[in-house]
Design an enzyme around this catalytic site. Structure first.
Site, PDB file in Angstrom:
ATOM      1  N   ASP A 107      -4.196   5.420 -69.727  1.00  0.00           N
ATOM      2  CA  ASP A 107      -2.973   5.972 -70.293  1.00  0.00           C
ATOM      3  C   ASP A 107      -2.888   7.443 -69.853  1.00  0.00           C
ATOM      4  O   ASP A 107      -2.432   7.724 -68.749  1.00  0.00           O
ATOM      5  CB  ASP A 107      -3.059   5.785 -71.812  1.00  0.00           C
ATOM      6  CG  ASP A 107      -1.786   6.140 -72.548  1.00  0.00           C
ATOM      7  OD1 ASP A 107      -0.703   5.809 -72.064  1.00  0.00           O
ATOM      8  OD2 ASP A 107      -1.877   6.731 -73.639  1.00  0.00           O
ATOM      9  N   LYS A 135      -0.681   3.029 -67.046  1.00  0.00           N
ATOM     10  CA  LYS A 135       0.666   3.528 -67.339  1.00  0.00           C
ATOM     11  C   LYS A 135       0.808   4.882 -66.640  1.00  0.00           C
ATOM     12  O   LYS A 135       0.552   5.927 -67.239  1.00  0.00           O
ATOM     13  CB  LYS A 135       0.842   3.686 -68.856  1.00  0.00           C
ATOM     14  CG  LYS A 135       0.813   2.360 -69.595  1.00  0.00           C
ATOM     15  CD  LYS A 135       1.292   2.493 -71.033  1.00  0.00           C
ATOM     16  CE  LYS A 135       0.161   2.872 -71.940  1.00  0.00           C
ATOM     17  NZ  LYS A 135       0.530   2.795 -73.380  1.00  0.00           N
ATOM     18  N   VAL A 157       1.252  -1.498 -75.362  1.00  0.00           N
ATOM     19  CA  VAL A 157       1.030  -2.917 -75.076  1.00  0.00           C
ATOM     20  C   VAL A 157      -0.156  -3.465 -75.871  1.00  0.00           C
ATOM     21  O   VAL A 157      -1.094  -2.732 -76.194  1.00  0.00           O
ATOM     22  CB  VAL A 157       0.818  -3.174 -73.566  1.00  0.00           C
ATOM     23  CG1 VAL A 157       2.102  -2.948 -72.793  1.00  0.00           C
ATOM     24  CG2 VAL A 157      -0.313  -2.323 -73.006  1.00  0.00           C
ATOM     25  N   ASP A 163      -5.185  -3.620 -78.293  1.00  0.00           N
ATOM     26  CA  ASP A 163      -4.820  -3.722 -79.711  1.00  0.00           C
ATOM     27  C   ASP A 163      -3.791  -2.678 -80.122  1.00  0.00           C
ATOM     28  O   ASP A 163      -3.515  -1.713 -79.404  1.00  0.00           O
ATOM     29  CB  ASP A 163      -6.063  -3.493 -80.580  1.00  0.00           C
ATOM     30  CG  ASP A 163      -6.467  -2.027 -80.614  1.00  0.00           C
ATOM     31  OD1 ASP A 163      -6.630  -1.430 -79.534  1.00  0.00           O
ATOM     32  OD2 ASP A 163      -6.584  -1.458 -81.719  1.00  0.00           O
TER      33      ASP A 163
HETATM   34  P1  IMP Z   1      -6.406   7.436 -72.249  1.00  0.00           P
HETATM   35  O1  IMP Z   1      -7.636   8.211 -72.526  1.00  0.00           O
HETATM   36  O2  IMP Z   1      -5.173   8.122 -72.794  1.00  0.00           O
HETATM   37  O3  IMP Z   1      -6.230   7.060 -70.795  1.00  0.00           O
HETATM   38  O4  IMP Z   1      -6.455   6.126 -73.100  1.00  0.00           O
HETATM   39  C1  IMP Z   1      -7.317   5.119 -72.883  1.00  0.00           C
HETATM   40  C2  IMP Z   1      -7.492   4.301 -74.147  1.00  0.00           C
HETATM   41  O5  IMP Z   1      -6.374   4.358 -75.025  1.00  0.00           O
HETATM   42  C3  IMP Z   1      -7.634   2.860 -73.764  1.00  0.00           C
HETATM   43  O6  IMP Z   1      -8.973   2.513 -73.521  1.00  0.00           O
HETATM   44  C4  IMP Z   1      -7.064   2.155 -74.985  1.00  0.00           C
HETATM   45  O7  IMP Z   1      -8.068   1.977 -75.951  1.00  0.00           O
HETATM   46  C5  IMP Z   1      -6.040   3.103 -75.552  1.00  0.00           C
HETATM   47  N1  IMP Z   1      -4.651   2.775 -75.137  1.00  0.00           N
HETATM   48  C6  IMP Z   1      -3.804   3.525 -74.410  1.00  0.00           C
HETATM   49  N2  IMP Z   1      -2.608   2.938 -74.264  1.00  0.00           N
HETATM   50  C7  IMP Z   1      -2.704   1.756 -74.899  1.00  0.00           C
HETATM   51  C8  IMP Z   1      -1.777   0.657 -75.121  1.00  0.00           C
HETATM   52  O8  IMP Z   1      -0.619   0.636 -74.664  1.00  0.00           O
HETATM   53  N3  IMP Z   1      -2.258  -0.382 -75.843  1.00  0.00           N
HETATM   54  C9  IMP Z   1      -3.504  -0.432 -76.361  1.00  0.00           C
HETATM   55  N4  IMP Z   1      -4.400   0.556 -76.179  1.00  0.00           N
HETATM   56  C10 IMP Z   1      -4.004   1.647 -75.464  1.00  0.00           C
END
Ligand code: IMP
Length: 184
Positions: A107, A135, A157, A163
């Site tokens: 994300d 994303k 999602v 989840d």
């Molecule tokens: P980041 O550190 O922002 O890249 O987020 C990574 C973590 O956020 C992932 O391993 C997920 O646990 C959670 N996450 C981010 N977007 C989503 C989503 O759309 N659905 C479910 N979990 C998400």
């Protein structure tokens, strides 16, 4: 028996067939790339990657080992602080192993960036990342993704391990949640 779609689901983005086909392609690519490396260790990130990890590893045709890590929670719903912490480490030592980190989604990129920096400092023989979904519109830091399943729009999602507040992980598809369900 087909179960009813939960009311919180807006629409299915990736159905079971599309996911399984892509997972098979990723497994074939990884098997080819690591054909000569006997010490491949896949490290799945709990909880989100548990289903992807199970399907991916069962399709690998090269020798490999499986381990898991867990990170501090992302928050209760769809909010991120950017702060990441390892709360469960690998059992296997990673030094001199060929490491493949397996994640469900990228994300902002903070999580994957943290993982790559943390595991690189332990001097593995090599380190790559395999992420089922991304994303790109949400990215805040550059995260290294070597094997990517799908790109997704900027929506929350669920399903196939993903989840919302610990729900919907075992849906066989990946679906967008209705916007009114999550606050961003
Ligand atoms: P980041 O550190 O922002 O890249 O987020 C990574 C973590 O956020 C992932 O391993 C997920 O646990 C959670 N996450 C981010 N977007 C989503 C989503 O759309 N659905 C479910 N979990 C998400």
């Amino acid at each position: 028996m087909a179960s009813e779609r939960p009311k919180a689901i807006e629409r299915v983005l990736l159905d079971e067939t599309a996911i399984q086909r892509r997972v098979a392609e990723l497994a074939a690519q990884i098997s080819a790339d690591y054909a000569d490396d006997a010490k491949l260790l896949l490290v799945g990130v709990l909880k989100g990657a548990f289903i992807f990890m199970a399907d991916l590893t069962r399709r690998l045709t090269t020798e490999h080992y499986v381990d898991f890590i867990a990170l501090s929670s992302y928050g209760k719903g769809a909010t991120s602080s950017g702060a990441v912490r390892l709360i469960m480490d690998t059992r296997e030592p990673v030094t001199d192993r060929h490491l493949l980190i397996v994640e469900d989604i990228v994300d902002t990129g903070y999580t994957l960036d943290y993982l790559v920096r943390t595991f690189r400092s332990r001097r593995p023989a090599s380190l790559r990342t395999c992420v089922l979904t991304s994303k790109p519109a949400r990215r805040k830091v550059d995260a290294e993704v070597d094997y990517l399943g799908f790109e997704l729009p900027d929506v929350w999602v669920v399903g196939y391990g993903l989840d919302y507040a610990d729900r919907y992980r075992t849906l066989p598809y990946i679906a967008a949640l209705k916007r009114e369900v999550y606050v961003r």
